[in-house]
Scaffold this active site. Structure first.
Site, PDB file in Angstrom:
ATOM      1  N   ASP A 143      41.770  49.026  45.147  1.00  0.00           N
ATOM      2  CA  ASP A 143      42.253  47.875  45.242  1.00  0.00           C
ATOM      3  C   ASP A 143      40.969  47.528  46.327  1.00  0.00           C
ATOM      4  O   ASP A 143      40.566  46.958  47.519  1.00  0.00           O
ATOM      5  CB  ASP A 143      43.841  47.602  46.526  1.00  0.00           C
ATOM      6  CG  ASP A 143      43.541  46.551  46.444  1.00  0.00           C
ATOM      7  OD1 ASP A 143      42.792  45.115  45.976  1.00  0.00           O
ATOM      8  OD2 ASP A 143      44.616  45.829  47.687  1.00  0.00           O
TER       9      ASP A 143
ATOM     10  N   ARG B 265      34.243  41.703  40.363  1.00  0.00           N
ATOM     11  CA  ARG B 265      34.403  40.666  41.390  1.00  0.00           C
ATOM     12  C   ARG B 265      33.185  39.621  39.883  1.00  0.00           C
ATOM     13  O   ARG B 265      33.259  38.126  40.166  1.00  0.00           O
ATOM     14  CB  ARG B 265      33.235  40.425  42.495  1.00  0.00           C
ATOM     15  CG  ARG B 265      34.099  41.672  43.778  1.00  0.00           C
ATOM     16  CD  ARG B 265      34.975  40.274  44.327  1.00  0.00           C
ATOM     17  NE  ARG B 265      35.793  40.318  45.168  1.00  0.00           N
ATOM     18  CZ  ARG B 265      36.885  40.633  45.829  1.00  0.00           C
ATOM     19  NH1 ARG B 265      37.778  40.262  44.923  1.00  0.00           N
ATOM     20  NH2 ARG B 265      37.479  40.945  47.025  1.00  0.00           N
TER      21      ARG B 265
ATOM     22  N   HIS C 150      49.645  48.832  45.077  1.00  0.00           N
ATOM     23  CA  HIS C 150      49.778  48.690  46.444  1.00  0.00           C
ATOM     24  C   HIS C 150      51.156  48.307  47.407  1.00  0.00           C
ATOM     25  O   HIS C 150      51.551  47.743  48.141  1.00  0.00           O
ATOM     26  CB  HIS C 150      48.153  47.231  47.277  1.00  0.00           C
ATOM     27  CG  HIS C 150      48.372  46.624  47.038  1.00  0.00           C
ATOM     28  ND1 HIS C 150      49.666  45.010  46.864  1.00  0.00           N
ATOM     29  CD2 HIS C 150      47.545  45.846  46.431  1.00  0.00           C
ATOM     30  CE1 HIS C 150      49.365  44.606  46.429  1.00  0.00           C
ATOM     31  NE2 HIS C 150      47.688  44.233  46.058  1.00  0.00           N
TER      32      HIS C 150
END
Lengths: 440, 317
Positions: free
Chosen positions: A303, A60, A230
């Site tokens: 993830d 982030r 994913h």
């Protein structure tokens, strides 16, 4: 010279032995006589794994510091047994220039909890239109080798073709977020009977499978490497299996949550279970586990997607996609694959360390726990058991989906390049880690 | 019963009870003084995150006839549009003393979250959540059917053997979902009609018979045909090619209406697209229940508010 001795750990071959670490490297393995001044870690009953590597982490920073920073995210990583994380590019600004990736890489080095390898964006601003300067990011101090628009699919087939071709020239790989955008407009959860009942827009399996099918054919055509992020459906597993059989250079990952949870979790509209790709059917979970066991799926990647409470404490459609996963990943892998007899601990080392490092071009992980290798290692107590809660989290966000579930295993120690980041099951404080790591 | 969120968790007994209480409520509408003191001193909040004048007025009217204090909170132009969350808004309203919150929200599951997330402790009535459910609409539809079929003798009865055809955008319809569960619970035989594009995933597992073509469903000679509102913007998303084609294949045209059995009821939750899903001759005929549905809506909402707010008191006592 004084070192660190791990005493009596279960090694990957199943035998018990000691590991001596000196100067950031593994100095001896087997029966080791301590030298004067050596620190000891009692590893009786603990499994020694190579330091875990996460090919898919959202740290982030920059721009999303309310959810996570490089420091808080790598602390979460260390707590989960990871010594290296690949940081996704969907920050603000996007990691689509050498400047941003160098900044993220440097923050990781400064804090010392884990090696941070930035992932570069494939396209400028993740917008899918113009290639980002992949070469500049590769040549930067961050040495980017993995490129992804994760969060967005590189949907334009021409851009994807060019990206695959171009990245081959710099020895990199495109990590695709496989999601056909038109088939998933407004999508909220797995398309199936429950989405129909709950009135939530469906995210059909075919939207993932059709992109993977297209991309493996493009990888074959361009003779390039493709990594699929994913993977979430049984159909995707079939496509990847077919591609590998055909000799196409494709690798694939699955997240811990797709190995355990199903779309039934949406029934209560609790947005902690909202994730992209969505949680699927029980049949998909079974197929994904089997695919890890038989090698069709190469790795498990978290993830890890932190979000502040307010992005989850709202109506489902208004909530953010994603869940944190670094702290819980190893326990979920043990629960779903080891305790079910589908994978041994050497297999865990393969899917959570050796192979993700190889896919990401990260050196120092190819010879796990071998003498002379960098000392990245994780000690896990497989007999431990925890009722999961947000108290187990070490990052800045609390959006874990496992609250209330009893999970096996616990990371007792993590050593990153010889620097202990977790000891006695607790994080070593930031100053000590930064100082020790900086001294190397 | 603390909340009314979905018709799925109503058993037959509870559903019939609501309809019976609504009969009592309807009876008071014929009195000179329409007001009942049942909820005096209670506060009902209408929390509307989505425009719906009809439903809002119906709930307001119901609460007022029960002598409740009514606060209506429309999200437009409020602190909600300034970024206040569903959670904060609801907590604010409960702090002001709300005993029941009637919530309409564009997101599926919003009412469920308010009831079960642990944010607040008030009775929640789902007045429509996204494309999920609209339970009071289904209850008033069942009430309307029961009255038409059984007249003054309706009390205590369900809808066993009643054949109902529901036509249109099932995929996006909260009215259809609530009706399917409720009608099935009440013993009705439910037929759904929609082009494949507008059938939700898993519809085959619902307690219904599914038809792609309207004429196939009408051939079953239903007791009632319920036409759902079709949104014109669905064309843009390629659910169907044109209004003309939709009307021709799935509209209750004058010809189809004329071919129905003479006592088949025509229902519509409103607002109607005349000439698209329903011809005026059908909408305006004596077999149309459209206005009765509106009237019955107030009785049903009175019954629901009474059972939730006063009923909870009874259980505690």
């Amino acid at each position: 010279m004084s070192g660190l001795i791990v005493r009596g750990a279960r090694l990957l071959g199943g035998e018990t032995g000691d590991i001596r670490i000196v100067d950031g490297r593994i100095d001896a393995v087997g029966s080791v006589d301590p030298a004067a001044g050596d620190h000891m870690i009692d590893a009786d009953g603990l499994v020694a794994l190579p330091g875990l590597v996460d090919l898919h982490t959202h740290l982030r920073e920059p721009g999303g510091e309310a959810s996570e920073t490089v420091l808080t995210g790598t602390r979460a990583a260390a707590a989960g047994g990871f010594t290296a994380v690949f940081a996704m590019a969907n920050t603000s600004p996007v990691a689509d220039t050498a400047g941003v990736v160098e900044q993220v890489e440097a923050l990781g080095r400064q804090h010392g909890y884990a090696t941070v390898r930035p992932i570069g964006a494939v396209t400028v601003g993740l917008e899918g239109r113009q290639l980002a300067e992949l070469g500049a990011m590769a040549a930067s101090r961050a040495q980017v080798r993995v490129f992804s628009d994760d969060g967005h699919c590189v949907a334009d087939p021409l851009i994807m073709r060019r990206a695959l071709e171009y990245v081959a020239t710099i020895g990199g790989v495109i990590a695709q977020h496989a999601q056909e955008p038109r088939l998933t407009e407004g999508a909220q959860m797995n398309e199936g009977p429950l989405s129909g009942e709950l009135g939530l827009a469906g995210w059909p399996a075919v939207a993932e499978e059709s992109i993977i099918a297209r991309d493996v054919l493009l990888a074959e055509h361009t003779r390039s490497r493709l990594h699929v992020c994913h993977v979430s459906t049984a159909g995707s597993v079939d496509v990847v299996r077919w591609a590998k059989k055909r000799g196409i250079a494709v690798t694939a990952e699955v997240t811990p949550h797709h190995l355990l949870l199903t779309d039934e979790t949406a029934r209560d509209y609790d947005a902690r279970f909202k994730v992209n790709p969505p949680l699927r059917r029980a049949e998909d979970v079974e197929a994904l586990r089997a695919a890890v066991a038989d090698g069709t799926i190469d790795i498990v990647a978290t993830d890890h997607a932190p979000h502040p409470d307010e992005r989850k404490e709202c109506a489902w459609a208004e909530a953010a996609f994603g869940m944190v996963g670094l702290e819980s990943a190893l326990s979920i892998v043990q629960h779903t694959l080891v305790d079910t007899g589908m994978l041994d601990w050497a297999g865990v080392a393969r899917v959570l360390s050796t192979t993700p490092a190889a896919i990401g071009g990260l050196a120092g992980y190819d010879a796990p726990l071998a003498v002379g290798a960098p000392a990245h290692l994780t000690l896990v107590d497989p007999e431990a058991s925890r009722r999961w809660s947000t108290d187990e989290l070490r990052g800045r966000s609390r959006n874990t989906p496992y609250t209330g579930i009893t999970l096996p295993g616990r990371v007792i120690a993590t050593v990153h390049g010889g620097v202990p980041t977790v000891l006695d099951g607790a994080l070593v404080d930031a100053d000590t880690v930064a100082t020790t790591a900086g001294g190397r | 019963m603390k909340h009314l969120l979905t018709t799925r968790d109503l058993d037959r007994e509870a559903a019939v009870r609501i309809l019976d209480v609504a009969e009592e409520m309807a009876a008071t509408a014929d009195r000179e003084v329409k007001k009942l003191p049942a909820l005096r001193g209670k506060t009902v909040v209408n929390l509307f995150f989505e425009d719906s004048t009809r439903t809002r007025l119906s709930f307001e009217s119901a609460a007022k006839r029960l002598s409740a204090d009514v606060i209506t909170f429309s999200a437009k132009g409020s602190s909600v549009s300034k970024g206040e969350s569903l959670k904060d808004t609801a907590q604010t309203l409960v702090a002001m003393g709300a005993d029941a919150i009637v919530v309409r929200h564009p997101a599926s599951g919003a009412a469920h979250r308010l009831a079960h997330a642990g944010w607040i402790d008030a009775s929640i009535v789902n007045a429509g959540d996204g494309t999920h459910e609209h339970p009071t609409q289904a209850l008033l539809d069942a009430f309307t059917l029961r009255r038409r079929i059984h007249g003054a003798d309706a009390r205590g009865r369900a809808l066993d053997g009643t054949r109902v055809v529901i036509v249109g955008d099932i995929l996006h319809s909260r009215v259809a979902r609530s009706n399917v569960w409720l009608l099935a619970t009440l013993g009705a035989e439910v037929h759904l009609v929609a082009p494949r594009t507008l059938q939700p995933a898993g519809i085959d597992e619902w307690p219904v018979t599914v038809h792609a073509l309207l004429d196939d469903a009408l051939a079953t000679e239903p007791h009632a045909v319920m036409m759902l509102r079709i949104q014109r913007e669905r064309m843009v998303d390629a659910y169907f090619p044109s209004e003309r084609e939709y009307g021709r294949m799935w509209g209750l045209t004058a010809e189809r209406f004329a071919a129905l059995p003479a006592d088949t009821m025509v229902m519509h939750p409103g607002p109607m697209n005349r000439g698209l899903e329903i011809a005026s001759v059908a909408a305006d005929s004596t077999r149309s229940t459209v206005l009765e549905q509106v009237t019955n809506g107030v009785s049903i909402r009175m019954a629901v508010l009474y059972l939730l707010v006063a009923g909870v008191e009874e259980e505690r006592a």
